[in-house]
Write a protein that holds these residues in place. Sequence first.
Motif, PDB file in Angstrom:
ATOM      1  N   GLN A   3       0.821  -1.209   0.000  1.00 28.98           N
ATOM      2  CA  GLN A   3       0.000   0.000   0.000  1.00 28.98           C
ATOM      3  C   GLN A   3       0.859   1.266   0.000  1.00 28.98           C
ATOM      4  N   ALA A   4       1.962   1.235   0.748  1.00 28.58           N
ATOM      5  CA  ALA A   4       2.864   2.390   0.763  1.00 28.58           C
ATOM      6  C   ALA A   4       3.472   2.612  -0.618  1.00 28.58           C
ATOM      7  N   LEU A   5       3.770   1.519  -1.326  1.00 34.81           N
ATOM      8  CA  LEU A   5       4.294   1.647  -2.693  1.00 34.81           C
ATOM      9  C   LEU A   5       3.257   2.284  -3.614  1.00 34.81           C
ATOM     10  N   GLN A   6       1.997   1.904  -3.447  1.00 35.90           N
ATOM     11  CA  GLN A   6       0.939   2.492  -4.281  1.00 35.90           C
ATOM     12  C   GLN A   6       0.755   3.974  -3.967  1.00 35.90           C
ATOM     13  N   ALA A   7       0.810   4.314  -2.676  1.00 33.08           N
ATOM     14  CA  ALA A   7       0.702   5.726  -2.289  1.00 33.08           C
ATOM     15  C   ALA A   7       1.891   6.519  -2.834  1.00 33.08           C
ATOM     16  N   HIS A   8       3.056   5.881  -2.843  1.00 37.22           N
ATOM     17  CA  HIS A   8       4.257   6.540  -3.382  1.00 37.22           C
ATOM     18  C   HIS A   8       4.095   6.810  -4.872  1.00 37.22           C
ATOM     19  N   GLN A   9       3.543   5.834  -5.607  1.00 36.52           N
ATOM     20  CA  GLN A   9       3.342   6.033  -7.036  1.00 36.52           C
ATOM     21  C   GLN A   9       2.406   7.212  -7.301  1.00 36.52           C
ATOM     22  N   VAL A  10       1.354   7.310  -6.510  1.00 39.08           N
ATOM     23  CA  VAL A  10       0.425   8.436  -6.658  1.00 39.08           C
ATOM     24  C   VAL A  10       1.144   9.755  -6.397  1.00 39.08           C
ATOM     25  N   ALA A  11       1.950   9.795  -5.343  1.00 36.50           N
ATOM     26  CA  ALA A  11       2.676  11.021  -4.997  1.00 36.50           C
ATOM     27  C   ALA A  11       3.663  11.413  -6.085  1.00 36.50           C
ATOM     28  N   VAL A  12       4.331  10.429  -6.658  1.00 40.62           N
ATOM     29  CA  VAL A  12       5.317  10.717  -7.709  1.00 40.62           C
ATOM     30  C   VAL A  12       4.621  11.236  -8.967  1.00 40.62           C
ATOM     31  N   VAL A  13       3.507  10.607  -9.342  1.00 40.52           N
ATOM     32  CA  VAL A  13       2.767  11.064 -10.519  1.00 40.52           C
ATOM     33  C   VAL A  13       2.188  12.459 -10.264  1.00 40.52           C
ATOM     34  N   GLY A  14       1.694  12.669  -9.037  1.00 40.19           N
ATOM     35  CA  GLY A  14       1.133  13.973  -8.693  1.00 40.19           C
ATOM     36  C   GLY A  14       2.174  15.069  -8.588  1.00 40.19           C
ATOM     37  N   ALA A  15       3.446  14.692  -8.421  1.00 37.03           N
ATOM     38  CA  ALA A  15       4.574  15.636  -8.395  1.00 37.03           C
ATOM     39  C   ALA A  15       4.362  16.749  -7.370  1.00 37.03           C
ATOM     40  N   ASP A  16       4.318  17.982  -7.805  1.00 36.70           N
ATOM     41  CA  ASP A  16       4.209  19.117  -6.878  1.00 36.70           C
ATOM     42  C   ASP A  16       2.921  19.093  -6.060  1.00 36.70           C
ATOM     43  N   ARG A  17       1.952  18.316  -6.520  1.00 37.91           N
ATOM     44  CA  ARG A  17       0.675  18.222  -5.810  1.00 37.91           C
ATOM     45  C   ARG A  17       0.792  17.323  -4.573  1.00 37.91           C
ATOM     46  N   ALA A  18       1.850  16.523  -4.491  1.00 38.03           N
ATOM     47  CA  ALA A  18       1.997  15.553  -3.402  1.00 38.03           C
ATOM     48  C   ALA A  18       2.125  16.248  -2.050  1.00 38.03           C
ATOM     49  N   HIS A  19       1.467  15.681  -1.055  1.00 32.98           N
ATOM     50  CA  HIS A  19       1.571  16.181   0.309  1.00 32.98           C
ATOM     51  C   HIS A  19       2.904  15.746   0.908  1.00 32.98           C
ATOM     52  N   ARG A  20       3.230  16.296   2.064  1.00 36.10           N
ATOM     53  CA  ARG A  20       4.452  15.865   2.748  1.00 36.10           C
ATOM     54  C   ARG A  20       4.368  14.374   3.075  1.00 36.10           C
ATOM     55  N   ILE A  21       3.169  13.934   3.482  1.00 40.22           N
ATOM     56  CA  ILE A  21       2.915  12.510   3.700  1.00 40.22           C
ATOM     57  C   ILE A  21       1.675  12.125   2.908  1.00 40.22           C
ATOM     58  N   THR A  22       1.803  11.112   2.062  1.00 34.42           N
ATOM     59  CA  THR A  22       0.676  10.598   1.293  1.00 34.42           C
ATOM     60  C   THR A  22       0.252   9.277   1.910  1.00 34.42           C
ATOM     61  N   SER A  23      -0.981   9.223   2.396  1.00 43.42           N
ATOM     62  CA  SER A  23      -1.464   8.024   3.069  1.00 43.42           C
ATOM     63  C   SER A  23      -2.387   7.218   2.170  1.00 43.42           C
ATOM     64  N   PHE A  24      -2.174   5.919   2.152  1.00 40.78           N
ATOM     65  CA  PHE A  24      -3.007   5.031   1.348  1.00 40.78           C
ATOM     66  C   PHE A  24      -4.462   5.066   1.814  1.00 40.78           C
ATOM     67  N   THR A  25      -4.678   5.436   3.074  1.00 38.90           N
ATOM     68  CA  THR A  25      -6.042   5.426   3.616  1.00 38.90           C
ATOM     69  C   THR A  25      -6.801   6.720   3.343  1.00 38.90           C
ATOM     70  N   ALA A  26      -6.163   7.704   2.716  1.00 39.13           N
ATOM     71  CA  ALA A  26      -6.844   8.965   2.420  1.00 39.13           C
ATOM     72  C   ALA A  26      -7.975   8.728   1.410  1.00 39.13           C
ATOM     73  N   PRO A  27      -9.091   9.461   1.533  1.00 37.02           N
ATOM     74  CA  PRO A  27     -10.218   9.277   0.614  1.00 37.02           C
ATOM     75  C   PRO A  27      -9.800   9.433  -0.849  1.00 37.02           C
ATOM     76  N   GLY A  28     -10.177   8.467  -1.662  1.00 38.35           N
ATOM     77  CA  GLY A  28      -9.915   8.544  -3.092  1.00 38.35           C
ATOM     78  C   GLY A  28      -8.548   8.061  -3.516  1.00 38.35           C
ATOM     79  N   LEU A  29      -7.633   7.802  -2.553  1.00 39.42           N
ATOM     80  CA  LEU A  29      -6.282   7.447  -2.977  1.00 39.42           C
ATOM     81  C   LEU A  29      -6.222   6.056  -3.596  1.00 39.42           C
ATOM     82  N   ARG A  30      -6.989   5.119  -3.083  1.00 41.82           N
ATOM     83  CA  ARG A  30      -6.967   3.770  -3.657  1.00 41.82           C
ATOM     84  C   ARG A  30      -7.337   3.811  -5.131  1.00 41.82           C
ATOM     85  N   ALA A  31      -8.378   4.579  -5.437  1.00 41.29           N
ATOM     86  CA  ALA A  31      -8.793   4.697  -6.836  1.00 41.29           C
ATOM     87  C   ALA A  31      -7.706   5.375  -7.664  1.00 41.29           C
ATOM     88  N   ALA A  32      -7.112   6.433  -7.099  1.00 41.70           N
ATOM     89  CA  ALA A  32      -6.049   7.135  -7.818  1.00 41.70           C
ATOM     90  C   ALA A  32      -4.859   6.229  -8.060  1.00 41.70           C
TER      91      ALA A  32
END
Length: 428
Positions: free
Chosen positions: A299-328
Amino acid sequence: MDPSANGEEIARRAAARVADIAAATSAQLDDVARVLQVELAESISELRGDQLMLGLLYASVESNVKTFFDIARYGVPVDTVEAPWPAVEYARRLAQREISSNALLRAYRLGHRRALEWVAGELAVVEPDGRVSFAALQLLQEAAFAYIDRVSELVVAEYETERERWLANRNTIRAATLSALLAGEEVDVATAEQVLGYRLRQEHLGLVLWADERMASTGPLERLGQLTGEIAQEVGSEGSPLFVPQDRSLGWGWVPLPAGASIDLNRLARSLAGAGDEVKAAIGAVGTGPAGFRATHRQALQAHQVAVVGADRAHRITSFTAPGLRAAAILAGDLTIARDLVTSMLGGLAQDDEGVERLRETLTVFLQQNQSYVSTAAKVHLHKNTVKYRVDKAVRLRGRPIEEDRFDLELALAACRWLGPAVLPRSP
Protein backbone atom coordinates in the motif's frame (compact mmCIF):
# COMPACT_ATOMS: atom_id res chain seq x y z
CA MET A 1 87.73 -0.02 33.68
CA ASP A 2 86.88 1.17 30.15
CA PRO A 3 83.39 2.79 30.28
CA SER A 4 82.56 1.47 26.81
CA ALA A 5 83.56 -2.00 27.88
CA ASN A 6 81.36 -1.61 30.93
CA GLY A 7 78.48 -0.52 28.65
CA GLU A 8 79.02 -3.52 26.42
CA GLU A 9 78.99 -5.79 29.44
CA ILE A 10 75.70 -4.28 30.63
CA ALA A 11 74.20 -4.72 27.15
CA ARG A 12 75.40 -8.33 27.02
CA ARG A 13 73.99 -9.13 30.44
CA ALA A 14 70.74 -7.31 29.58
CA ALA A 15 70.34 -9.38 26.41
CA ALA A 16 70.97 -12.50 28.45
CA ARG A 17 68.32 -11.47 30.95
CA VAL A 18 65.85 -10.87 28.14
CA ALA A 19 66.50 -14.40 26.91
CA ASP A 20 66.09 -15.76 30.42
CA ILE A 21 62.80 -13.91 30.94
CA ALA A 22 61.55 -15.09 27.56
CA ALA A 23 62.43 -18.69 28.37
CA ALA A 24 60.80 -18.45 31.82
CA THR A 25 57.67 -16.95 30.31
CA SER A 26 57.42 -19.74 27.74
CA ALA A 27 57.56 -22.24 30.61
CA GLN A 28 54.77 -20.37 32.42
CA LEU A 29 52.86 -19.50 29.25
CA ASP A 30 49.46 -20.83 30.35
CA ASP A 31 49.53 -18.96 33.66
CA VAL A 32 50.69 -15.69 32.07
CA ALA A 33 48.07 -15.92 29.30
CA ARG A 34 45.30 -16.74 31.76
CA VAL A 35 46.11 -13.73 33.94
CA LEU A 36 46.15 -11.44 30.90
CA GLN A 37 42.94 -12.93 29.52
CA VAL A 38 41.05 -12.35 32.78
CA GLU A 39 42.20 -8.74 32.99
CA LEU A 40 41.41 -8.06 29.34
CA ALA A 41 37.98 -9.71 29.56
CA GLU A 42 37.07 -7.44 32.47
CA SER A 43 38.26 -4.38 30.54
CA ILE A 44 36.41 -5.15 27.28
CA SER A 45 32.71 -4.81 28.12
CA GLU A 46 31.55 -6.07 24.69
CA LEU A 47 32.81 -9.59 25.55
CA ARG A 48 31.24 -10.06 28.97
CA GLY A 49 29.34 -13.32 29.16
CA ASP A 50 30.30 -14.38 25.61
CA GLN A 51 32.11 -17.66 26.24
CA LEU A 52 33.07 -18.27 22.63
CA MET A 53 34.70 -14.87 22.29
CA LEU A 54 36.38 -15.18 25.70
CA GLY A 55 37.85 -18.50 24.59
CA LEU A 56 39.13 -16.93 21.40
CA LEU A 57 40.53 -14.01 23.39
CA TYR A 58 42.49 -16.48 25.54
CA ALA A 59 43.86 -18.25 22.46
CA SER A 60 44.79 -14.88 20.92
CA VAL A 61 46.56 -13.73 24.11
CA GLU A 62 48.40 -17.02 24.49
CA SER A 63 49.61 -17.09 20.89
CA ASN A 64 50.68 -13.44 20.96
CA VAL A 65 52.58 -13.86 24.24
CA LYS A 66 54.37 -16.96 22.94
CA THR A 67 55.21 -15.34 19.60
CA PHE A 68 56.51 -12.16 21.21
CA PHE A 69 58.75 -13.88 23.74
CA ASP A 70 60.06 -16.26 21.07
CA ILE A 71 61.02 -13.19 19.05
CA ALA A 72 62.70 -11.65 22.10
CA ARG A 73 64.47 -14.91 22.95
CA TYR A 74 65.80 -15.74 19.48
CA GLY A 75 66.17 -12.25 18.01
CA VAL A 76 63.69 -12.79 15.13
CA PRO A 77 63.21 -9.61 12.99
CA VAL A 78 59.76 -8.22 13.76
CA ASP A 79 59.04 -7.22 10.15
CA THR A 80 59.11 -10.92 9.16
CA VAL A 81 56.47 -11.91 11.70
CA GLU A 82 52.87 -12.74 10.74
CA ALA A 83 49.97 -12.44 13.15
CA PRO A 84 49.24 -15.74 14.96
CA TRP A 85 46.17 -17.47 13.55
CA PRO A 86 44.17 -17.31 16.84
CA ALA A 87 44.70 -13.52 16.84
CA VAL A 88 43.49 -13.36 13.24
CA GLU A 89 40.44 -15.50 14.00
CA TYR A 90 39.61 -13.37 17.04
CA ALA A 91 39.69 -10.26 14.81
CA ARG A 92 37.44 -11.95 12.25
CA ARG A 93 34.88 -12.95 14.87
CA LEU A 94 34.78 -9.41 16.26
CA ALA A 95 34.03 -8.15 12.74
CA GLN A 96 31.27 -10.74 12.25
CA ARG A 97 29.65 -9.70 15.52
CA GLU A 98 29.94 -6.04 14.54
CA ILE A 99 31.98 -5.27 17.66
CA SER A 100 34.05 -2.14 17.11
CA SER A 101 37.71 -2.52 16.17
CA ASN A 102 38.35 -0.39 19.25
CA ALA A 103 37.80 -3.56 21.30
CA LEU A 104 40.49 -5.25 19.24
CA LEU A 105 43.05 -2.48 19.66
CA ARG A 106 42.20 -2.06 23.33
CA ALA A 107 43.22 -5.68 23.96
CA TYR A 108 46.64 -5.05 22.40
CA ARG A 109 47.20 -1.82 24.30
CA LEU A 110 46.18 -3.32 27.64
CA GLY A 111 48.09 -6.51 26.96
CA HIS A 112 51.21 -4.51 26.08
CA ARG A 113 51.07 -2.57 29.32
CA ARG A 114 50.31 -5.59 31.52
CA ALA A 115 53.02 -7.75 29.94
CA LEU A 116 55.66 -5.08 30.54
CA GLU A 117 54.53 -4.70 34.14
CA TRP A 118 54.93 -8.44 34.58
CA VAL A 119 58.39 -8.38 32.97
CA ALA A 120 59.49 -5.51 35.20
CA GLY A 121 58.44 -7.52 38.25
CA GLU A 122 60.36 -10.58 37.06
CA LEU A 123 63.49 -8.53 36.37
CA ALA A 124 63.40 -7.03 39.85
CA VAL A 125 63.52 -10.57 41.28
CA VAL A 126 66.26 -12.11 39.09
CA GLU A 127 68.55 -9.13 38.37
CA PRO A 128 70.08 -7.23 41.33
CA ASP A 129 71.97 -4.77 39.12
CA GLY A 130 69.59 -1.90 38.38
CA ARG A 131 71.56 -0.87 35.29
CA VAL A 132 71.21 -4.30 33.72
CA SER A 133 67.56 -4.52 34.71
CA PHE A 134 66.85 -1.11 33.17
CA ALA A 135 68.72 -2.00 29.94
CA ALA A 136 66.83 -5.31 29.68
CA LEU A 137 63.52 -3.55 30.19
CA GLN A 138 64.40 -1.06 27.45
CA LEU A 139 65.14 -3.92 25.05
CA LEU A 140 61.85 -5.58 25.85
CA GLN A 141 59.98 -2.28 25.58
CA GLU A 142 61.38 -1.59 22.11
CA ALA A 143 60.69 -5.14 20.97
CA ALA A 144 57.17 -5.07 22.42
CA PHE A 145 56.33 -1.76 20.76
CA ALA A 146 57.59 -3.02 17.39
CA TYR A 147 55.65 -6.28 17.77
CA ILE A 148 52.38 -4.61 18.81
CA ASP A 149 52.69 -2.08 15.99
CA ARG A 150 53.27 -4.83 13.44
CA VAL A 151 50.65 -7.33 14.62
CA SER A 152 47.91 -4.79 15.42
CA GLU A 153 48.24 -3.41 11.88
CA LEU A 154 47.88 -6.93 10.46
CA VAL A 155 44.85 -7.91 12.56
CA VAL A 156 43.07 -4.58 11.97
CA ALA A 157 43.53 -5.08 8.21
CA GLU A 158 42.05 -8.58 8.58
CA TYR A 159 39.21 -7.14 10.67
CA GLU A 160 38.33 -4.59 7.98
CA THR A 161 38.49 -7.18 5.21
CA GLU A 162 36.26 -9.56 7.13
CA ARG A 163 33.87 -6.77 8.07
CA GLU A 164 33.35 -5.83 4.41
CA ARG A 165 32.93 -9.47 3.45
CA TRP A 166 30.53 -10.14 6.32
CA LEU A 167 28.39 -7.07 5.65
CA ALA A 168 28.16 -7.91 1.95
CA ASN A 169 27.15 -11.48 2.76
CA ARG A 170 24.70 -10.36 5.45
CA ASN A 171 23.13 -7.81 3.12
CA THR A 172 22.75 -10.47 0.43
CA ILE A 173 21.00 -12.82 2.87
CA ARG A 174 18.91 -9.96 4.23
CA ALA A 175 17.83 -8.89 0.74
CA ALA A 176 16.93 -12.46 -0.21
CA THR A 177 14.92 -12.93 2.99
CA LEU A 178 13.06 -9.65 2.51
CA SER A 179 12.35 -10.47 -1.13
CA ALA A 180 10.94 -13.89 -0.23
CA LEU A 181 8.84 -12.42 2.55
CA LEU A 182 7.37 -9.68 0.33
CA ALA A 183 6.67 -12.20 -2.43
CA GLY A 184 4.57 -14.24 -0.02
CA GLU A 185 6.91 -17.23 -0.13
CA GLU A 186 6.96 -19.60 2.80
CA VAL A 187 9.63 -18.46 5.24
CA ASP A 188 10.51 -19.37 8.79
CA VAL A 189 9.31 -16.35 10.73
CA ALA A 190 11.82 -16.68 13.57
CA THR A 191 14.74 -16.96 11.15
CA ALA A 192 13.48 -14.03 9.08
CA GLU A 193 13.19 -11.90 12.20
CA GLN A 194 16.77 -12.72 13.15
CA VAL A 195 18.09 -11.91 9.68
CA LEU A 196 16.13 -8.67 9.35
CA GLY A 197 16.62 -7.56 12.93
CA TYR A 198 12.91 -6.77 13.03
CA ARG A 199 9.96 -8.53 14.70
CA LEU A 200 7.28 -9.65 12.24
CA ARG A 201 4.72 -10.84 14.79
CA GLN A 202 3.32 -7.41 15.61
CA GLU A 203 1.51 -4.47 14.00
CA HIS A 204 3.38 -2.51 11.32
CA LEU A 205 3.20 0.75 9.42
CA GLY A 206 4.81 0.52 5.99
CA LEU A 207 6.74 3.55 4.70
CA VAL A 208 8.33 4.72 1.50
CA LEU A 209 10.60 7.73 2.02
CA TRP A 210 12.33 9.67 -0.71
CA ALA A 211 14.31 12.86 -1.18
CA ASP A 212 14.99 15.22 -4.03
CA GLU A 213 18.48 14.23 -5.22
CA ARG A 214 19.31 17.91 -5.56
CA MET A 215 18.83 18.48 -1.84
CA ALA A 216 21.71 20.24 -0.15
CA SER A 217 22.43 17.37 2.24
CA THR A 218 25.33 15.17 1.22
CA GLY A 219 23.71 12.09 2.74
CA PRO A 220 19.99 11.85 1.86
CA LEU A 221 19.83 8.13 2.62
CA GLU A 222 21.27 8.64 6.08
CA ARG A 223 18.68 11.34 6.71
CA LEU A 224 15.85 9.08 5.50
CA GLY A 225 17.02 6.39 7.90
CA GLN A 226 17.01 8.91 10.74
CA LEU A 227 13.49 10.01 9.78
CA THR A 228 12.29 6.42 9.98
CA GLY A 229 13.52 6.37 13.56
CA GLU A 230 11.87 9.71 14.31
CA ILE A 231 8.55 8.48 12.90
CA ALA A 232 8.88 5.37 15.06
CA GLN A 233 9.30 7.57 18.12
CA GLU A 234 6.35 9.73 17.11
CA VAL A 235 3.97 6.75 16.95
CA GLY A 236 5.29 5.30 20.22
CA SER A 237 7.19 2.32 18.83
CA GLU A 238 8.71 0.10 21.49
CA GLY A 239 10.89 -1.83 19.04
CA SER A 240 13.40 -0.78 16.41
CA PRO A 241 12.12 0.12 12.92
CA LEU A 242 13.45 -1.45 9.75
CA PHE A 243 14.90 0.76 6.99
CA VAL A 244 16.07 -0.69 3.68
CA PRO A 245 17.72 1.66 1.14
CA GLN A 246 16.65 1.18 -2.48
CA ASP A 247 18.85 3.77 -4.17
CA ARG A 248 20.72 6.91 -3.19
CA SER A 249 17.53 8.85 -2.41
CA LEU A 250 14.78 6.26 -1.81
CA GLY A 251 14.18 3.83 1.03
CA TRP A 252 11.55 1.43 2.34
CA GLY A 253 10.67 1.36 6.01
CA TRP A 254 8.59 -0.55 8.51
CA VAL A 255 7.69 0.91 11.89
CA PRO A 256 6.47 -1.35 14.72
CA LEU A 257 3.30 -0.12 16.37
CA PRO A 258 1.80 -0.66 19.81
CA ALA A 259 -1.36 -2.76 19.61
CA GLY A 260 -4.34 -0.66 18.57
CA ALA A 261 -2.27 2.45 17.82
CA SER A 262 -3.85 5.13 15.63
CA ILE A 263 -1.91 7.20 13.10
CA ASP A 264 -2.06 10.99 13.31
CA LEU A 265 -0.94 12.29 9.91
CA ASN A 266 -0.48 15.84 11.18
CA ARG A 267 1.96 14.66 13.85
CA LEU A 268 3.85 12.54 11.34
CA ALA A 269 4.06 15.50 8.97
CA ARG A 270 5.63 17.53 11.75
CA SER A 271 8.26 14.81 12.13
CA LEU A 272 9.23 15.39 8.51
CA ALA A 273 9.04 19.16 8.65
CA GLY A 274 12.62 19.58 9.88
CA ALA A 275 13.95 17.77 6.81
CA GLY A 276 12.53 20.42 4.45
CA ASP A 277 10.23 20.18 1.47
CA GLU A 278 12.71 17.97 -0.39
CA VAL A 279 11.78 14.94 1.74
CA LYS A 280 8.42 13.17 1.46
CA ALA A 281 6.86 9.95 2.69
CA ALA A 282 4.10 7.57 1.66
CA ILE A 283 2.48 5.22 4.16
CA GLY A 284 0.22 2.19 4.01
CA ALA A 285 -2.56 1.14 6.36
CA VAL A 286 -1.65 -0.58 9.61
CA GLY A 287 -0.98 -4.29 9.08
CA THR A 288 -0.58 -7.21 11.49
CA GLY A 289 1.87 -10.10 11.33
CA PRO A 290 3.85 -11.22 8.25
CA ALA A 291 0.81 -10.77 5.98
CA GLY A 292 0.30 -7.25 7.31
CA PHE A 293 4.01 -6.57 6.83
CA ARG A 294 3.54 -7.30 3.12
CA ALA A 295 0.21 -5.51 2.78
CA THR A 296 1.21 -2.22 4.39
CA HIS A 297 4.35 -2.16 2.24
CA ARG A 298 2.39 -2.80 -0.94
CA GLN A 299 0.00 0.00 0.00
CA ALA A 300 2.86 2.39 0.76
CA LEU A 301 4.29 1.65 -2.69
CA GLN A 302 0.94 2.49 -4.28
CA ALA A 303 0.70 5.73 -2.29
CA HIS A 304 4.26 6.54 -3.38
CA GLN A 305 3.34 6.03 -7.04
CA VAL A 306 0.43 8.44 -6.66
CA ALA A 307 2.68 11.02 -5.00
CA VAL A 308 5.32 10.72 -7.71
CA VAL A 309 2.77 11.06 -10.52
CA GLY A 310 1.13 13.97 -8.69
CA ALA A 311 4.57 15.64 -8.39
CA ASP A 312 4.21 19.12 -6.88
CA ARG A 313 0.68 18.22 -5.81
CA ALA A 314 2.00 15.55 -3.40
CA HIS A 315 1.57 16.18 0.31
CA ARG A 316 4.45 15.87 2.75
CA ILE A 317 2.91 12.51 3.70
CA THR A 318 0.68 10.60 1.29
CA SER A 319 -1.46 8.02 3.07
CA PHE A 320 -3.01 5.03 1.35
CA THR A 321 -6.04 5.43 3.62
CA ALA A 322 -6.84 8.96 2.42
CA PRO A 323 -10.22 9.28 0.61
CA GLY A 324 -9.92 8.54 -3.09
CA LEU A 325 -6.28 7.45 -2.98
CA ARG A 326 -6.97 3.77 -3.66
CA ALA A 327 -8.79 4.70 -6.84
CA ALA A 328 -6.05 7.13 -7.82
CA ALA A 329 -3.45 4.41 -7.27
CA ILE A 330 -5.23 2.13 -9.73
CA LEU A 331 -5.57 4.91 -12.30
CA ALA A 332 -1.92 5.94 -11.87
CA GLY A 333 -0.96 2.54 -13.30
CA ASP A 334 -2.35 3.53 -16.71
CA LEU A 335 -2.41 7.28 -17.25
CA THR A 336 -3.88 6.97 -20.76
CA ILE A 337 -7.01 5.33 -19.38
CA ALA A 338 -7.05 7.84 -16.53
CA ARG A 339 -6.95 10.80 -18.95
CA ASP A 340 -9.73 9.31 -21.07
CA LEU A 341 -11.86 8.81 -17.93
CA VAL A 342 -11.27 12.39 -16.75
CA THR A 343 -12.07 13.91 -20.13
CA SER A 344 -15.22 11.86 -20.71
CA MET A 345 -16.60 12.18 -17.18
CA LEU A 346 -15.79 15.82 -16.39
CA GLY A 347 -16.25 17.67 -19.66
CA GLY A 348 -15.53 21.36 -18.96
CA LEU A 349 -14.49 20.50 -15.38
CA ALA A 350 -11.38 18.84 -16.80
CA GLN A 351 -9.21 21.97 -16.83
CA ASP A 352 -5.86 22.64 -15.20
CA ASP A 353 -7.07 25.86 -13.62
CA GLU A 354 -7.19 26.97 -9.97
CA GLY A 355 -10.78 28.18 -10.15
CA VAL A 356 -11.99 24.98 -11.77
CA GLU A 357 -9.96 22.97 -9.27
CA ARG A 358 -11.90 24.63 -6.42
CA LEU A 359 -15.16 23.63 -8.12
CA ARG A 360 -13.96 20.01 -8.39
CA GLU A 361 -12.95 19.97 -4.70
CA THR A 362 -16.32 21.33 -3.59
CA LEU A 363 -18.17 18.86 -5.82
CA THR A 364 -16.09 15.98 -4.40
CA VAL A 365 -17.02 16.87 -0.81
CA PHE A 366 -20.66 17.42 -1.86
CA LEU A 367 -20.84 13.87 -3.20
CA GLN A 368 -19.11 12.48 -0.08
CA GLN A 369 -21.68 14.29 2.11
CA ASN A 370 -24.63 12.67 0.31
CA GLN A 371 -25.34 15.85 -1.67
CA SER A 372 -26.13 17.87 1.46
CA TYR A 373 -25.38 21.57 1.07
CA VAL A 374 -25.42 22.09 4.84
CA SER A 375 -22.99 19.24 5.61
CA THR A 376 -20.72 20.28 2.77
CA ALA A 377 -20.66 23.89 3.96
CA ALA A 378 -19.64 22.77 7.44
CA LYS A 379 -16.92 20.52 5.99
CA VAL A 380 -15.31 23.11 3.72
CA HIS A 381 -16.01 26.11 5.99
CA LEU A 382 -18.12 27.99 3.43
CA HIS A 383 -21.64 29.43 3.45
CA LYS A 384 -24.33 27.08 2.18
CA ASN A 385 -25.18 29.48 -0.67
CA THR A 386 -21.53 29.54 -1.77
CA VAL A 387 -21.50 25.73 -1.85
CA LYS A 388 -24.69 25.68 -3.92
CA TYR A 389 -23.24 28.23 -6.36
CA ARG A 390 -20.08 26.16 -6.85
CA VAL A 391 -21.94 22.87 -7.25
CA ASP A 392 -24.34 24.36 -9.81
CA LYS A 393 -21.45 25.85 -11.76
CA ALA A 394 -19.58 22.53 -11.68
CA VAL A 395 -22.64 20.74 -13.05
CA ARG A 396 -22.97 23.29 -15.87
CA LEU A 397 -19.31 22.89 -16.81
CA ARG A 398 -19.64 19.14 -16.78
CA GLY A 399 -22.57 19.37 -19.14
CA ARG A 400 -24.82 16.76 -17.52
CA PRO A 401 -26.32 15.90 -14.12
CA ILE A 402 -24.10 14.45 -11.44
CA GLU A 403 -26.46 11.45 -11.10
CA GLU A 404 -25.24 10.18 -14.47
CA ASP A 405 -22.30 7.78 -14.15
CA ARG A 406 -21.93 8.67 -10.47
CA PHE A 407 -19.27 6.04 -9.78
CA ASP A 408 -17.13 7.01 -12.78
CA LEU A 409 -17.58 10.68 -11.92
CA GLU A 410 -16.15 10.13 -8.43
CA LEU A 411 -13.24 8.14 -9.90
CA ALA A 412 -12.45 11.00 -12.27
CA LEU A 413 -12.59 13.55 -9.46
CA ALA A 414 -10.26 11.40 -7.32
CA ALA A 415 -7.84 11.15 -10.26
CA CYS A 416 -7.79 14.94 -10.62
CA ARG A 417 -7.36 15.50 -6.93
CA TRP A 418 -4.37 13.20 -6.53
CA LEU A 419 -2.76 13.12 -9.98
CA GLY A 420 -3.50 16.67 -11.11
CA PRO A 421 -1.92 17.82 -14.39
CA ALA A 422 -0.85 14.27 -15.23
CA VAL A 423 -4.48 13.38 -16.08
CA LEU A 424 -5.87 16.76 -17.14
CA PRO A 425 -5.97 17.74 -20.81
CA ARG A 426 -3.01 19.88 -21.86
CA SER A 427 -3.75 23.44 -22.86
CA PRO A 428 -3.50 23.99 -26.63
